[in-house]
Design a protein around this motif. Structure first.
Motif, PDB file in Angstrom:
ATOM      1  N   THR A  72       0.819  -1.207   0.000  1.00  0.00           N
ATOM      2  CA  THR A  72       0.000   0.000   0.000  1.00  0.00           C
ATOM      3  C   THR A  72       0.859   1.266   0.000  1.00  0.00           C
ATOM      4  OG1 THR A  72      -1.735  -1.192   1.171  1.00  0.00           O
ATOM      5  CG2 THR A  72      -1.881   1.192   1.212  1.00  0.00           C
ATOM      6  N   LEU A  73       2.029   1.205   0.604  1.00  0.00           N
ATOM      7  CA  LEU A  73       2.851   2.419   0.752  1.00  0.00           C
ATOM      8  C   LEU A  73       3.954   2.555  -0.288  1.00  0.00           C
ATOM      9  CD1 LEU A  73       3.227   2.810   4.610  1.00  0.00           C
ATOM     10  CD2 LEU A  73       1.479   3.693   3.076  1.00  0.00           C
ATOM     11  N   THR A  74       4.059   1.592  -1.175  1.00  0.00           N
ATOM     12  CA  THR A  74       5.169   1.652  -2.126  1.00  0.00           C
ATOM     13  C   THR A  74       4.697   1.514  -3.568  1.00  0.00           C
ATOM     14  OG1 THR A  74       5.475  -0.738  -2.042  1.00  0.00           O
ATOM     15  CG2 THR A  74       6.831   0.569  -0.548  1.00  0.00           C
ATOM     16  N   VAL A  80      12.735  -1.184   0.569  1.00  0.00           N
ATOM     17  CA  VAL A  80      12.391  -1.288   1.988  1.00  0.00           C
ATOM     18  C   VAL A  80      13.667  -1.671   2.715  1.00  0.00           C
ATOM     19  CG1 VAL A  80      10.998  -2.516   3.687  1.00  0.00           C
ATOM     20  CG2 VAL A  80      10.069  -2.077   1.395  1.00  0.00           C
ATOM     21  N   ILE A  81      14.050  -0.855   3.663  1.00  0.00           N
ATOM     22  CA  ILE A  81      15.270  -1.117   4.429  1.00  0.00           C
ATOM     23  C   ILE A  81      14.884  -1.772   5.745  1.00  0.00           C
ATOM     24  CG2 ILE A  81      17.269  -0.036   5.549  1.00  0.00           C
ATOM     25  CD1 ILE A  81      17.031   2.215   3.437  1.00  0.00           C
ATOM     26  N   CYS A  82      15.484  -2.897   6.026  1.00  0.00           N
ATOM     27  CA  CYS A  82      15.115  -3.636   7.235  1.00  0.00           C
ATOM     28  C   CYS A  82      16.334  -4.371   7.768  1.00  0.00           C
ATOM     29  CB  CYS A  82      13.992  -4.630   6.926  1.00  0.00           C
ATOM     30  SG  CYS A  82      14.461  -5.872   5.711  1.00  0.00           S
ATOM     31  N   PRO A  83      16.274  -4.827   9.009  1.00  0.00           N
ATOM     32  CA  PRO A  83      17.374  -5.644   9.516  1.00  0.00           C
ATOM     33  C   PRO A  83      17.476  -6.949   8.733  1.00  0.00           C
ATOM     34  CG  PRO A  83      15.959  -4.880  11.309  1.00  0.00           C
ATOM     35  CD  PRO A  83      15.243  -4.587  10.023  1.00  0.00           C
ATOM     36  N   ALA A  84      18.690  -7.472   8.637  1.00  0.00           N
ATOM     37  CA  ALA A  84      18.886  -8.727   7.912  1.00  0.00           C
ATOM     38  C   ALA A  84      18.113  -9.872   8.542  1.00  0.00           C
ATOM     39  CB  ALA A  84      20.375  -9.062   7.853  1.00  0.00           C
ATOM     40  N   THR A  85      17.761  -9.727   9.803  1.00  0.00           N
ATOM     41  CA  THR A  85      17.009 -10.779  10.489  1.00  0.00           C
ATOM     42  C   THR A  85      15.494 -10.600  10.389  1.00  0.00           C
ATOM     43  OG1 THR A  85      17.324  -9.440  12.471  1.00  0.00           O
ATOM     44  CG2 THR A  85      18.760 -11.359  12.219  1.00  0.00           C
ATOM     45  N   CYS A 102       8.935  -4.657  -4.959  1.00  0.00           N
ATOM     46  CA  CYS A 102      10.041  -3.766  -4.621  1.00  0.00           C
ATOM     47  C   CYS A 102      11.228  -4.509  -4.017  1.00  0.00           C
ATOM     48  CB  CYS A 102       9.553  -2.630  -3.739  1.00  0.00           C
ATOM     49  SG  CYS A 102       8.811  -3.161  -2.221  1.00  0.00           S
ATOM     50  N   LYS A 103      12.286  -3.774  -3.825  1.00  0.00           N
ATOM     51  CA  LYS A 103      13.550  -4.342  -3.350  1.00  0.00           C
ATOM     52  C   LYS A 103      13.615  -4.281  -1.837  1.00  0.00           C
ATOM     53  CE  LYS A 103      17.526  -3.476  -5.464  1.00  0.00           C
ATOM     54  NZ  LYS A 103      18.003  -4.868  -5.658  1.00  0.00           N
ATOM     55  N   LEU A 104      14.142  -5.336  -1.240  1.00  0.00           N
ATOM     56  CA  LEU A 104      14.428  -5.302   0.186  1.00  0.00           C
ATOM     57  C   LEU A 104      15.928  -5.114   0.376  1.00  0.00           C
ATOM     58  CD1 LEU A 104      11.530  -6.234   0.640  1.00  0.00           C
ATOM     59  CD2 LEU A 104      12.382  -7.685   2.479  1.00  0.00           C
ATOM     60  N   SER A 132      16.655   1.740  -7.008  1.00  0.00           N
ATOM     61  CA  SER A 132      15.422   1.619  -6.246  1.00  0.00           C
ATOM     62  C   SER A 132      15.398   2.743  -5.221  1.00  0.00           C
ATOM     63  CB  SER A 132      15.384   0.269  -5.529  1.00  0.00           C
ATOM     64  OG  SER A 132      15.279  -0.785  -6.466  1.00  0.00           O
ATOM     65  N   GLN A 133      14.267   3.370  -5.065  1.00  0.00           N
ATOM     66  CA  GLN A 133      14.145   4.532  -4.197  1.00  0.00           C
ATOM     67  C   GLN A 133      13.733   4.111  -2.786  1.00  0.00           C
ATOM     68  OE1 GLN A 133      14.522   8.014  -5.530  1.00  0.00           O
ATOM     69  NE2 GLN A 133      15.680   6.612  -6.815  1.00  0.00           N
ATOM     70  N   PRO A 134      14.564   4.392  -1.789  1.00  0.00           N
ATOM     71  CA  PRO A 134      14.198   4.017  -0.417  1.00  0.00           C
ATOM     72  C   PRO A 134      12.872   4.653  -0.010  1.00  0.00           C
ATOM     73  CG  PRO A 134      16.521   4.656  -0.529  1.00  0.00           C
ATOM     74  CD  PRO A 134      15.903   5.014  -1.849  1.00  0.00           C
ATOM     75  N   LYS A 135      11.946   3.860   0.504  1.00  0.00           N
ATOM     76  CA  LYS A 135      10.625   4.403   0.850  1.00  0.00           C
ATOM     77  C   LYS A 135      10.133   3.976   2.219  1.00  0.00           C
ATOM     78  CE  LYS A 135       7.462   7.194  -0.386  1.00  0.00           C
ATOM     79  NZ  LYS A 135       7.897   8.575  -0.661  1.00  0.00           N
TER      80      LYS A 135
END
Lengths: 342, 342, 342, 342
Positions: A72-74, A80-85, A102-104, A132-135
């Motif tokens: 919904t937001l992308t 999407v930036i997230c922890p590797a875990t 999108c890309k993680l 890819s644009q960080p969102k």
């Protein structure tokens, strides 16, 4: 009779109160797909917790919730930036990539938590069409390593996200455990701390099934109804999820369960530490990470199922649950002690 | 107390037997995601019905089932040929296109049913890279128009499909209603009639939730576990779906419910016909399609919710359910009669 | 030496002026991906034609252009309504479904053209989350049946689209042929007639390769740079497409070529009609559709390649091109006449 | 007259031989979309280089090639392991995720190269439906850091891949530079070293446009024609790409150009080193990475455009090209020397 163990808080069953709540609404016909009054009541209940601007979408499970939030937001060209875990990075078989397109960007952490420092080096290429644009920054509260973000830590991340026209998503599969650990209302570390969208979980804390995606600004969720349906997360007999949330939230039921699970983890951590076991993460909610000799691990697994976490580091994970009993911990530690002394 | 109506068989609640089945397995911890013995038993139960080669995947809902079936059997350059009224074409918000990436070819029909004649003109361009490659024929049994395919009709379609290296998918959201209407075992009009993959529904016939995707050849389903997880249809507390199917299939429970719903539709059809109402489709299961004057329709809607189906044709749809009572029909017809006589 | 035929206007080669234009910019280094001055000049050239608000994105080919237009203006839960003969529906192997994720609704027509009447019955379900939401009407000018929309017909469709918050997309693979046939500037039947986004083709009218997606409102194209790159349509040595468009548009070059092709089609139509051949569509641009006996068709195909169009109707398609010569037509008709007289 | 610089080898123009090759086939009509004899000849030419089993698909650009390779060899639940600097990971705006739907796992490296050691820790979760399934190792030869894999290094990676039923993909955007640097035939470090699919680039070495995806086993490429069309990479006037490859491969033309570019990089590296500049990567092909004081960098950028690579490390990238002249390097170094001495 099935044994209780420490594999995961979703290996547990359903709280009897949840059961009764489902039974109570099992009466006659009501409109499907959320057009019923129970669903409206459950949404109102979420608004009591999170404010009138909260827009709430019930879905089936945690992956469904995370994917709906991200979708919904992308746009597909976002990242999407997230922890590797993160669950979205590791445990959803690529659902975010497939469904949102999108890309993680998986960031290595020591404790399962993003920090502004870790994120900043990834915040580049804005406006450059090749990247890819960080969102979205996506964090899990409680994290997959059993650790907790403080309110200030969350605010720092939401500030950073908003400064870059990004959103902060919280995967709250264990949000109840976080709330009782922080000892503040849900709103304090979500909407009030700048979170834009929340996956609110209940399954791991005694519900049968059902999660809620909570958007904290209705302008963000305009398309959520369609994305929910298109990702096969719109439940026809919605009243039966709504009823669970009504019961779960209206009483201190969610709180009691989460407090209990956390207390059991603290007890387990204390007991295994006393046996000389090294913990690898702070025990802030209902997970215990520890180093365990491979042979002892294998022997212990014959009695109690749990997950080896990082084989290289001989790390294991033990989860407690709303239904974990003190006797389970005592028995488990007794077994462990025997093995250690052999 | 919620009134029973004729809007949809998913406006109904849960059968009490289903309820008891869920309660029965709510005991201690079991492995999540289908690693438990109840799930294995439920799968075995499906194999009893469909043969040992059946490979079974439980999902949350009908859209999830259809999408998993299509996603597993296609590449994105394939097309799926279905009636223009098909649930996958009309009522899933484009889920098959989004998740499988492939094209849907919607064929106009008079009764919601594909025929070899209707399909043949769409079977071209094989091997021509400019065209989406036809790969699946998808039919709904019972169809969305309440009509039934005979075993021979299904065989004719599966023969046609297989001749072109295509598959036959059956959307069995109302498969129990079909089985009792045909008065043959499930296998007779599915695997034995050449169906390759089946979406087996239970929610519309008294279950809480949960559908099963049944592949009739394990070589076809090799990737299904991953596609299920990636489309957010893998339930953590799987035992609670498995238990429902165990109860549903092990007794004549599914049969009793479906027989009852079909009988109620026949009764409703007979009663409204006696009032001079014209039916637009054969009543072969639990749906009644009829022509109704707009004004009378609107007045009737004040008392009973149901769906206007085709506004141009003044067509309405009335569905009966496992819990429809004779008194509901008598009262409904009484209301209708009053309005007709005004 | 390769023979000229009537298979397709993309079987032809490159106009020598185009060739010279490419050569002229083949000098030293310039920034890649459109950061060069030739690209800026070519965009300016489009703005001269379509107005200052036009936002222009060069891509490789027609499918790339159509997909970029659709992807930029839709979410995956949207639908695109187009004629059943549309290139996007038939000849792109499902690219719009795969890349935009949305549903195509293919409407049967007699002449390859949408009308408000044909479209209206598909405009329903707005706001109903179960249905793909109609968002684009897509028309081809010239249509795939060689027919032309009048300015008024386009306005009627754009009015209808805008009334429903939808967009009008024009596939202009043969837009030059349309412009000369209508004998008006490009703007008159595009931006001025309410078209929102245009796939502007050149390849079929003498260019080497390269198409342009022209958005007529910059608010619509905000995401186009990213979607172009993400769909692999961003050309590194962009100057070589820009140079072609500069030459193509700055002279009357596009016009001369299109006029010629159309004239050749008119001549071909007149000649084959004189031989008693029945045409199945009006000849308004550079395509001739005709009924031809299968045996004669097969014999004729030995000399001249062209496409059987509708085998059931014994319909064939003959396309003329910018490089078609009168002698080609005379020779073709001579062959045809011989076969007809045998 | 445009100045030559060191920004990228795709800022250069077209070799005159390529130009003549295009002109030579610009004659009459030929079948579109690769049905022409030039395309068949060009494919035969690739088979001479790579063996009869090579299956060749021409596309427009490098992103299109990489995406076609990945899309053809994966399902959406697969993952692709690549260096964090890989073009597919960084410079394609998420095209692989969007079009193939799968996950990219970006591995940090020091020199842009994967090693078995770096990869092994990512090879887990096979058969576990919660995890994206590793299916492709993707390497760039020459790497994005200007470094080269030896044949043995490639074999080690392909062995590792095949041991896990995975494929080895090579992004050969600069494959000619690699071949001349290794001084072996193309086959020696691709098909003979276990590479399964190759993106074979020409644009960066003097071609106008056009890349080839080469599958080394026809069983792998069965679906490639459809995926190519569906991703908008099927060129209608294919002969004009084919003719380029025919010229490029049939003469020593590719070799001369690549050798020259590599020599120019070696010369540049030697000259800047002599000025006291520190190189950050081995110069093995046509890229030079160096540390440069920010102020000097900014002054130098006023004269010569090039890319700052890693701002934190004050690292810049200088690329040479087939048309780089010795005088360009001398002038560039002269400018640099002046700035260093100020």
């Amino acid at each position: 009779m099935n044994k209780r163990g420490f594999a995961s808080d979703n290996n547990s069953g359903i709280d009897s109160l949840i059961f009764q709540a489902i039974e109570r609404v099992n009466d006659g016909h009501v409109p499907g797909y959320g057009g019923d009054r129970y669903t409206q009541e459950a949404i109102a209940c979420f608004r009591t917790l999170f404010g009138e601007k909260a827009d709430v979408y019930f879905v089936f499970n945690g992956t469904g919730a995370n994917v709906l939030a991200i979708n919904t937001l992308t746009h597909s060209f976002h990242s999407v930036i997230c922890p590797a875990t993160a669950h979205i990075a590791v445990d959803e078989c690529g659902a975010p990539e497939k469904i949102a397109g999108c890309k993680l960007i998986a960031v290595e952490t020591t404790d399962g938590k993003l920090t502004p420092e870790l994120v900043k080096s990834r915040l580049h290429g804005f406006g450059f069409e090749h990247h890819s644009q960080p969102k979205i920054l996506s964090i899990s509260q409680v994290s997959e390593m059993g650790t907790l973000y403080s309110i200030d830590e969350i605010k720092a991340l939401s500030d950073l996200a908003h400064k870059h026209s990004m959103y902060l998503h919280m995967d709250g599969a264990r949000i109840a455990n976080a709330a009782v650990a922080l000892n503040v209302p849900f709103a304090a570390f979500t909407v009030d701390a700048g979170v834009d969208v929340l996956s609110f979980g209940g399954t791991k804390n005694g519900m049968l099934m059902g999660e809620a995606v909570v958007f904290f600004d209705k302008r963000l969720s305009e398309n959520a109804p369609y994305f929910r349906k298109q990702s096969a997360q719109l439940y026809s007999k919605m009243r039966f999820v709504a009823a669970q949330f009504l019961a779960y939230l209206s009483h201190d039921y969610w709180k009691d369960n989460a407090l209990h699970a956390n207390r059991m983890a603290a007890m387990l951590a204390q007991k295994v530490s006393a046996l000389g076991i090294t913990l690898t993460q702070k025990v802030e909610a209902n997970a215990v990470f520890a180093v365990l000799d491979d042979k002892i691990r294998d022997r212990l697994l014959e009695k109690y199922f749990f997950y080896p976490w990082n084989e290289e580091k001989h790390e294991v994970r033990w989860m407690t649950s709303f239904d974990t009993q003190e006797e389970d911990i005592l028995d488990f530690c007794h077994e462990l002690e025997k093995l250690l002394n052999e």
